[in-house]
Design a protein around this motif. Structure first.
Motif, PDB file in Angstrom:
ATOM      1  N   ALA A  36       0.835  -1.206   0.000  1.00 49.21           N
ATOM      2  CA  ALA A  36       0.000   0.000   0.000  1.00 49.21           C
ATOM      3  C   ALA A  36       0.870   1.257   0.000  1.00 49.21           C
ATOM      4  O   ALA A  36       0.581   2.224  -0.710  1.00 49.21           O
ATOM      5  N   VAL A  37       1.938   1.241   0.787  1.00 46.08           N
ATOM      6  CA  VAL A  37       2.839   2.397   0.831  1.00 46.08           C
ATOM      7  C   VAL A  37       3.581   2.520  -0.500  1.00 46.08           C
ATOM      8  O   VAL A  37       3.763   3.634  -1.012  1.00 46.08           O
ATOM      9  N   SER A  38       3.975   1.419  -1.077  1.00 45.48           N
ATOM     10  CA  SER A  38       4.617   1.452  -2.398  1.00 45.48           C
ATOM     11  C   SER A  38       3.681   2.046  -3.449  1.00 45.48           C
ATOM     12  O   SER A  38       4.110   2.842  -4.295  1.00 45.48           O
ATOM     13  N   ALA A  39       2.417   1.686  -3.387  1.00 49.96           N
ATOM     14  CA  ALA A  39       1.436   2.234  -4.327  1.00 49.96           C
ATOM     15  C   ALA A  39       1.271   3.734  -4.113  1.00 49.96           C
ATOM     16  O   ALA A  39       1.164   4.503  -5.081  1.00 49.96           O
ATOM     17  N   GLN A  40       1.266   4.159  -2.847  1.00 49.93           N
ATOM     18  CA  GLN A  40       1.151   5.589  -2.571  1.00 49.93           C
ATOM     19  C   GLN A  40       2.403   6.341  -3.028  1.00 49.93           C
ATOM     20  O   GLN A  40       2.305   7.456  -3.526  1.00 49.93           O
ATOM     21  N   LEU A  41       3.565   5.721  -2.883  1.00 44.06           N
ATOM     22  CA  LEU A  41       4.791   6.343  -3.375  1.00 44.06           C
ATOM     23  C   LEU A  41       4.708   6.520  -4.889  1.00 44.06           C
ATOM     24  O   LEU A  41       5.113   7.557  -5.421  1.00 44.06           O
ATOM     25  N   SER A  42       4.169   5.559  -5.568  1.00 46.96           N
ATOM     26  CA  SER A  42       3.993   5.672  -7.016  1.00 46.96           C
ATOM     27  C   SER A  42       3.081   6.844  -7.361  1.00 46.96           C
ATOM     28  O   SER A  42       3.366   7.620  -8.278  1.00 46.96           O
ATOM     29  N   ARG A  43       2.005   7.000  -6.637  1.00 43.20           N
ATOM     30  CA  ARG A  43       1.095   8.134  -6.856  1.00 43.20           C
ATOM     31  C   ARG A  43       1.802   9.450  -6.560  1.00 43.20           C
ATOM     32  O   ARG A  43       1.614  10.436  -7.292  1.00 43.20           O
ATOM     33  N   LEU A  44       2.593   9.488  -5.493  1.00 45.78           N
ATOM     34  CA  LEU A  44       3.336  10.701  -5.156  1.00 45.78           C
ATOM     35  C   LEU A  44       4.337  11.058  -6.251  1.00 45.78           C
ATOM     36  O   LEU A  44       4.504  12.230  -6.594  1.00 45.78           O
ATOM     37  N   ARG A  45       4.994  10.049  -6.798  1.00 41.88           N
ATOM     38  CA  ARG A  45       5.953  10.287  -7.882  1.00 41.88           C
ATOM     39  C   ARG A  45       5.256  10.908  -9.082  1.00 41.88           C
ATOM     40  O   ARG A  45       5.782  11.826  -9.710  1.00 41.88           O
ATOM     41  N   ASP A  46       4.076  10.419  -9.401  1.00 41.39           N
ATOM     42  CA  ASP A  46       3.302  10.988 -10.504  1.00 41.39           C
ATOM     43  C   ASP A  46       2.860  12.415 -10.178  1.00 41.39           C
ATOM     44  O   ASP A  46       2.938  13.307 -11.017  1.00 41.39           O
ATOM     45  N   LEU A  47       2.386  12.607  -8.971  1.00 45.60           N
ATOM     46  CA  LEU A  47       1.876  13.902  -8.535  1.00 45.60           C
ATOM     47  C   LEU A  47       2.951  14.982  -8.582  1.00 45.60           C
ATOM     48  O   LEU A  47       2.716  16.090  -9.054  1.00 45.60           O
ATOM     49  N   PHE A  48       4.156  14.654  -8.102  1.00 43.69           N
ATOM     50  CA  PHE A  48       5.244  15.629  -8.047  1.00 43.69           C
ATOM     51  C   PHE A  48       6.162  15.559  -9.268  1.00 43.69           C
ATOM     52  O   PHE A  48       7.100  16.335  -9.376  1.00 43.69           O
ATOM     53  N   ASP A  49       5.903  14.626 -10.169  1.00 43.67           N
ATOM     54  CA  ASP A  49       6.716  14.443 -11.372  1.00 43.67           C
ATOM     55  C   ASP A  49       8.201  14.351 -11.016  1.00 43.67           C
ATOM     56  O   ASP A  49       9.054  15.035 -11.588  1.00 43.67           O
ATOM     57  N   ASP A  50       8.480  13.502 -10.035  1.00 40.80           N
ATOM     58  CA  ASP A  50       9.847  13.316  -9.530  1.00 40.80           C
ATOM     59  C   ASP A  50       9.898  11.942  -8.856  1.00 40.80           C
ATOM     60  O   ASP A  50       8.909  11.526  -8.249  1.00 40.80           O
ATOM     61  N   PRO A  51      11.029  11.247  -8.928  1.00 37.64           N
ATOM     62  CA  PRO A  51      11.112   9.939  -8.252  1.00 37.64           C
ATOM     63  C   PRO A  51      11.035  10.035  -6.721  1.00 37.64           C
ATOM     64  O   PRO A  51      10.716   9.052  -6.058  1.00 37.64           O
ATOM     65  N   LEU A  52      11.329  11.200  -6.147  1.00 38.62           N
ATOM     66  CA  LEU A  52      11.267  11.500  -4.712  1.00 38.62           C
ATOM     67  C   LEU A  52      12.235  10.670  -3.870  1.00 38.62           C
ATOM     68  O   LEU A  52      12.973  11.217  -3.073  1.00 38.62           O
ATOM     69  N   LEU A  53      12.208   9.355  -3.991  1.00 41.71           N
ATOM     70  CA  LEU A  53      13.116   8.479  -3.249  1.00 41.71           C
ATOM     71  C   LEU A  53      13.676   7.446  -4.212  1.00 41.71           C
ATOM     72  O   LEU A  53      12.929   6.800  -4.943  1.00 41.71           O
TER      73      LEU A  53
END
Length: 83
Positions: A36-53
């Protein structure tokens, strides 16, 4: 950032991920499953257009954008928690 797709839970997940720099530990902290956290990280990456981590040998390394977001994110979430 497309704020129409913004979910406050995503920001709490980002905060935990930036603090823990590890998906499994962030999931435990949030009382969520690792997938679930991995899926949210994927959404965050899309949202911010950056790999983030970025995956590293042990845990993850935040990108420059993620580090730039960390302080304002914490401030915003602390204000929400105080409300």
């Amino acid at each position: 950032m497309d704020t129409k797709r913004l979910d406050l839970n995503l920001l709490a997940t980002l905060e935990a991920l930036l603090d823990e720099q590890n998906v499994t530990r962030a999931a435990a902290r949030l009382h969520m499953s690792q997938p679930a956290v991995s899926a949210q990280l994927s959404r965050l990456r899309d949202l911010f257009d950056d790999p983030l981590l970025i995956p590293a040998h042990r845990g993850m390394i935040p990108t420059a954008k993620a580090l730039e977001l960390q302080s304002p994110l914490r401030l915003a979430l602390d204000q929400v928690r105080d409300t």
